[in-house]
Scaffold this motif. Sequence first.
Motif, PDB file in Angstrom:
ATOM      1  N   PHE A 151       8.385 -11.671  23.292  1.00  0.00           N
ATOM      2  CA  PHE A 151       8.193 -11.983  21.835  1.00  0.00           C
ATOM      3  C   PHE A 151       8.427 -10.702  21.028  1.00  0.00           C
ATOM      4  CE2 PHE A 151       6.375 -12.439  17.848  1.00  0.00           C
ATOM      5  CZ  PHE A 151       7.033 -13.571  17.467  1.00  0.00           C
ATOM      6  N   LEU A 152       9.237 -10.542  20.295  1.00  0.00           N
ATOM      7  CA  LEU A 152       9.416  -9.595  19.007  1.00  0.00           C
ATOM      8  C   LEU A 152       9.336 -10.238  17.797  1.00  0.00           C
ATOM      9  CD1 LEU A 152      12.047  -7.193  20.549  1.00  0.00           C
ATOM     10  CD2 LEU A 152       9.595  -6.886  20.308  1.00  0.00           C
ATOM     11  N   GLY A 153       8.626  -9.686  16.793  1.00  0.00           N
ATOM     12  CA  GLY A 153       8.319 -10.282  15.483  1.00  0.00           C
ATOM     13  C   GLY A 153       8.268  -9.296  14.517  1.00  0.00           C
ATOM     14  N   GLN A 154       8.759  -9.589  13.124  1.00  0.00           N
ATOM     15  CA  GLN A 154       8.668  -8.560  11.992  1.00  0.00           C
ATOM     16  C   GLN A 154       8.464  -9.357  10.800  1.00  0.00           C
ATOM     17  OE1 GLN A 154       8.582  -4.927  11.871  1.00  0.00           O
ATOM     18  NE2 GLN A 154       7.709  -5.553  10.119  1.00  0.00           N
ATOM     19  N   SER A 155       7.245  -9.370  10.108  1.00  0.00           N
ATOM     20  CA  SER A 155       7.076 -10.284   8.895  1.00  0.00           C
ATOM     21  C   SER A 155       6.988  -9.038   7.801  1.00  0.00           C
ATOM     22  CB  SER A 155       5.776 -11.089   9.056  1.00  0.00           C
ATOM     23  OG  SER A 155       4.739 -10.422   9.416  1.00  0.00           O
ATOM     24  N   VAL A 156       7.242  -9.384   6.587  1.00  0.00           N
ATOM     25  CA  VAL A 156       7.149  -8.734   5.406  1.00  0.00           C
ATOM     26  C   VAL A 156       6.472  -9.541   4.253  1.00  0.00           C
ATOM     27  CG1 VAL A 156       8.362  -6.971   3.748  1.00  0.00           C
ATOM     28  CG2 VAL A 156       8.854  -7.175   6.170  1.00  0.00           C
ATOM     29  N   LYS A 157       5.601  -9.194   3.587  1.00  0.00           N
ATOM     30  CA  LYS A 157       5.251  -9.720   2.239  1.00  0.00           C
ATOM     31  C   LYS A 157       5.368  -8.732   0.966  1.00  0.00           C
ATOM     32  CE  LYS A 157       1.231 -11.589   0.400  1.00  0.00           C
ATOM     33  NZ  LYS A 157      -0.538 -11.728   0.288  1.00  0.00           N
ATOM     34  N   PHE A 158       5.966  -9.098   0.278  1.00  0.00           N
ATOM     35  CA  PHE A 158       6.397  -8.404  -1.241  1.00  0.00           C
ATOM     36  C   PHE A 158       5.042  -8.881  -2.016  1.00  0.00           C
ATOM     37  CE2 PHE A 158      10.081  -9.079   0.928  1.00  0.00           C
ATOM     38  CZ  PHE A 158      10.832  -7.943   0.698  1.00  0.00           C
ATOM     39  N   LEU A 159       4.009  -7.798  -2.650  1.00  0.00           N
ATOM     40  CA  LEU A 159       3.061  -8.186  -3.145  1.00  0.00           C
ATOM     41  C   LEU A 159       3.431  -8.409  -4.699  1.00  0.00           C
ATOM     42  CD1 LEU A 159       1.607  -6.640  -0.798  1.00  0.00           C
ATOM     43  CD2 LEU A 159      -0.183  -5.832  -2.403  1.00  0.00           C
ATOM     44  N   ALA A 160       2.622  -9.336  -5.324  1.00  0.00           N
ATOM     45  CA  ALA A 160       2.755  -9.901  -6.794  1.00  0.00           C
ATOM     46  C   ALA A 160       2.192  -8.830  -7.602  1.00  0.00           C
ATOM     47  CB  ALA A 160       2.175 -11.147  -7.017  1.00  0.00           C
ATOM     48  N   ASP A 161       2.687  -8.597  -8.960  1.00  0.00           N
ATOM     49  CA  ASP A 161       2.015  -7.625  -9.787  1.00  0.00           C
ATOM     50  C   ASP A 161       0.538  -7.662  -9.750  1.00  0.00           C
ATOM     51  OD1 ASP A 161       4.595  -7.078 -10.535  1.00  0.00           O
ATOM     52  OD2 ASP A 161       4.865  -8.366 -12.213  1.00  0.00           O
ATOM     53  N   GLU A 162      -0.223  -9.005  -9.633  1.00  0.00           N
ATOM     54  CA  GLU A 162      -1.511  -9.066  -9.820  1.00  0.00           C
ATOM     55  C   GLU A 162      -2.101  -8.281  -8.583  1.00  0.00           C
ATOM     56  OE1 GLU A 162       0.097 -12.351 -11.956  1.00  0.00           O
ATOM     57  OE2 GLU A 162       0.643 -11.245 -10.143  1.00  0.00           O
ATOM     58  N   GLN A 163      -1.610  -8.297  -7.424  1.00  0.00           N
ATOM     59  CA  GLN A 163      -2.048  -7.473  -6.306  1.00  0.00           C
ATOM     60  C   GLN A 163      -1.560  -6.119  -6.379  1.00  0.00           C
ATOM     61  OE1 GLN A 163      -0.079  -9.945  -3.378  1.00  0.00           O
ATOM     62  NE2 GLN A 163      -1.723 -11.506  -3.391  1.00  0.00           N
ATOM     63  N   ARG A 164      -0.305  -5.711  -6.910  1.00  0.00           N
ATOM     64  CA  ARG A 164       0.024  -4.291  -6.858  1.00  0.00           C
ATOM     65  C   ARG A 164      -0.737  -3.502  -7.745  1.00  0.00           C
ATOM     66  NH1 ARG A 164       5.459  -6.320  -6.796  1.00  0.00           N
ATOM     67  NH2 ARG A 164       5.768  -5.890  -9.201  1.00  0.00           N
ATOM     68  N   ASP A 165      -1.118  -4.080  -8.964  1.00  0.00           N
ATOM     69  CA  ASP A 165      -1.802  -3.429  -9.997  1.00  0.00           C
ATOM     70  C   ASP A 165      -3.258  -3.223  -9.472  1.00  0.00           C
ATOM     71  OD1 ASP A 165       0.224  -3.332 -11.512  1.00  0.00           O
ATOM     72  OD2 ASP A 165      -0.262  -5.245 -12.798  1.00  0.00           O
ATOM     73  N   SER A 166      -3.658  -3.579  -8.286  1.00  0.00           N
ATOM     74  CA  SER A 166      -5.120  -3.252  -7.917  1.00  0.00           C
ATOM     75  C   SER A 166      -5.358  -1.790  -7.845  1.00  0.00           C
ATOM     76  CB  SER A 166      -5.520  -4.222  -6.670  1.00  0.00           C
ATOM     77  OG  SER A 166      -6.554  -3.732  -6.246  1.00  0.00           O
ATOM     78  N   PRO A 167      -6.280  -1.278  -8.039  1.00  0.00           N
ATOM     79  CA  PRO A 167      -6.626   0.306  -7.531  1.00  0.00           C
ATOM     80  C   PRO A 167      -6.711   0.538  -6.113  1.00  0.00           C
ATOM     81  CG  PRO A 167      -8.124  -0.299  -9.510  1.00  0.00           C
ATOM     82  CD  PRO A 167      -7.495  -1.518  -9.000  1.00  0.00           C
ATOM     83  N   MET A 168      -6.776  -0.384  -5.398  1.00  0.00           N
ATOM     84  CA  MET A 168      -6.792  -0.734  -3.985  1.00  0.00           C
ATOM     85  C   MET A 168      -5.676  -0.484  -3.257  1.00  0.00           C
ATOM     86  SD  MET A 168      -9.830  -3.472  -3.435  1.00  0.00           S
ATOM     87  CE  MET A 168      -9.748  -3.543  -1.715  1.00  0.00           C
ATOM     88  N   VAL A 169      -4.572  -0.841  -3.954  1.00  0.00           N
ATOM     89  CA  VAL A 169      -3.341  -0.726  -3.427  1.00  0.00           C
ATOM     90  C   VAL A 169      -2.411   0.187  -3.648  1.00  0.00           C
ATOM     91  CG1 VAL A 169      -1.106  -2.034  -3.416  1.00  0.00           C
ATOM     92  CG2 VAL A 169      -3.199  -3.247  -3.390  1.00  0.00           C
ATOM     93  N   ASP A 170      -1.432   0.787  -2.773  1.00  0.00           N
ATOM     94  CA  ASP A 170      -0.631   2.094  -2.993  1.00  0.00           C
ATOM     95  C   ASP A 170       0.848   1.744  -2.449  1.00  0.00           C
ATOM     96  OD1 ASP A 170      -1.011   2.437  -0.179  1.00  0.00           O
ATOM     97  OD2 ASP A 170      -1.134   4.385  -0.199  1.00  0.00           O
ATOM     98  N   GLU A 171       1.038   0.351  -1.984  1.00  0.00           N
ATOM     99  CA  GLU A 171       2.374   0.015  -1.417  1.00  0.00           C
ATOM    100  C   GLU A 171       2.780  -1.152  -2.216  1.00  0.00           C
ATOM    101  OE1 GLU A 171       4.256   1.842   0.498  1.00  0.00           O
ATOM    102  OE2 GLU A 171       2.883   3.264   1.217  1.00  0.00           O
ATOM    103  N   LYS A 172       4.132  -1.458  -2.150  1.00  0.00           N
ATOM    104  CA  LYS A 172       4.373  -2.708  -2.899  1.00  0.00           C
ATOM    105  C   LYS A 172       4.779  -3.874  -1.688  1.00  0.00           C
ATOM    106  CE  LYS A 172       7.019  -0.553  -6.728  1.00  0.00           C
ATOM    107  NZ  LYS A 172       8.430  -0.478  -7.190  1.00  0.00           N
ATOM    108  N   VAL A 173       4.743  -3.485  -0.520  1.00  0.00           N
ATOM    109  CA  VAL A 173       4.907  -4.393   0.482  1.00  0.00           C
ATOM    110  C   VAL A 173       3.813  -4.105   1.680  1.00  0.00           C
ATOM    111  CG1 VAL A 173       7.365  -4.503   0.042  1.00  0.00           C
ATOM    112  CG2 VAL A 173       6.663  -3.024   1.738  1.00  0.00           C
ATOM    113  N   SER A 174       3.515  -5.206   2.466  1.00  0.00           N
ATOM    114  CA  SER A 174       2.867  -5.091   3.814  1.00  0.00           C
ATOM    115  C   SER A 174       3.852  -5.768   4.823  1.00  0.00           C
ATOM    116  CB  SER A 174       1.352  -5.672   3.472  1.00  0.00           C
ATOM    117  OG  SER A 174       1.914  -7.196   3.326  1.00  0.00           O
ATOM    118  N   TYR A 175       3.469  -5.126   6.017  1.00  0.00           N
ATOM    119  CA  TYR A 175       4.383  -5.912   7.036  1.00  0.00           C
ATOM    120  C   TYR A 175       3.650  -5.679   8.527  1.00  0.00           C
ATOM    121  CZ  TYR A 175       6.005  -1.033   7.651  1.00  0.00           C
ATOM    122  OH  TYR A 175       6.023   0.703   7.772  1.00  0.00           O
ATOM    123  N   THR A 176       3.987  -6.508   9.169  1.00  0.00           N
ATOM    124  CA  THR A 176       3.337  -6.699  10.638  1.00  0.00           C
ATOM    125  C   THR A 176       4.490  -6.544  11.517  1.00  0.00           C
ATOM    126  OG1 THR A 176       1.571  -7.745   9.611  1.00  0.00           O
ATOM    127  CG2 THR A 176       1.835  -7.751  12.020  1.00  0.00           C
TER     128      THR A 176
END
Length: 267
Positions: free
Chosen positions: A233-258
Motif C-alpha cells: 500500500f502507498l498513500g499520500q494525503s494533503v490538507k490545505f489549512l483554512a485561514d482560521e488555522q493558518r493565522d495561528s502563531p503555532m503554524v508555519d505551513e499552508k498545508v499538512s500532508y501524510t
Amino acid sequence: MKISTSKLMNTAAITLALGVLTLASTSAQAESAPTVSTSDNDKLGLQLGVNLRWNNSAYDLDDNEVSVLPSMFYDDGKYYARGSQLGTYLVNDRDNEVLAFVQPGGENFDPDDAKGDLAQLDERKWSGLIGASYMRATPIGGFRAQLSTDITGRSEGTVARLTYLARLNPGKWTIYPSAGLEWVNSNYNEYYYGISQKEANKTSLDAYKPGSSISPYLSVNGIYDINKDWDLFLGQSVKFLADEQRDSPMVDEKVSYTTTLGLMYQF
C-alpha cells in the motif's frame, strides 16, 4: 430482486476505497490499507500488517513525525476494523452504506519539538472520535458524508466531511483518488490552533481564538497486488489549512500532508 454483478462489484470497490481513505484522512490518522478480501474460501477475512508513516505537520516544529504502526483489517459484513477505525454497518446494500464508528482524530503538537515561545505552550494531543457516515455508490464513483465528535473531552470538537472518491485499475495496481471538504467547529480549532490567555501571559504571543473553518483536502492511495497473500500500500494525503488555522502563531505551513507505506498479509 435481481442484483447485477457489475453493480455489486462497484459497491465492493467503493467500500474498499472507504476503508483506505478513512484512515488516510484521519490525519493520524492514520494507517491506510485495503479492506479485507474474502474471495478465497481458505481465507479468514483478516489482514495484518505494518505501516511506515511520515507526517509533515503544518505546526512550526523542528522535526516531522515518523512512526511505525501496526494495522489490522477485518470485515464480516456486520462489524469491521479498518486500521484505526472500528465500526458496525447500520445499512449495507448495493447502493448505500451507513456506518457507526470510533477512531482517533485531531492533531498532535509536542512543545518539546518546538522552539522559542512555542516551546512554552501546552501540548495538543490526539482525541477519540465517535461518528457516523453515509456513502452512496454510483457509476461515476462514491459520495460520502461523515460526521464525528470528540469523546475524550480534549478538544470537544466536531468534524464533518464530504468526500468524492473514484477507482482506477492500471495493471496490478488499484488506485483510489479522492477529494473533499472538511468542516471543523470552533472548539476543534481553539484546542489545536488557538492560544489561550494563560499561554499568552507566559509568552510574547498574542491570545488567538479562531472560529469554525472549512478546508479542502486531496488523497491518492494505491494498492499493489503482490500475490494472493501479500498487498503493498502507498498513500499520500494533503490538507490545505483554512485561514482560521493558518493565522495561528503555532503554524508555519499552508498545508499538512501524510505519506504512508504499508505491507499487509491476508489470513
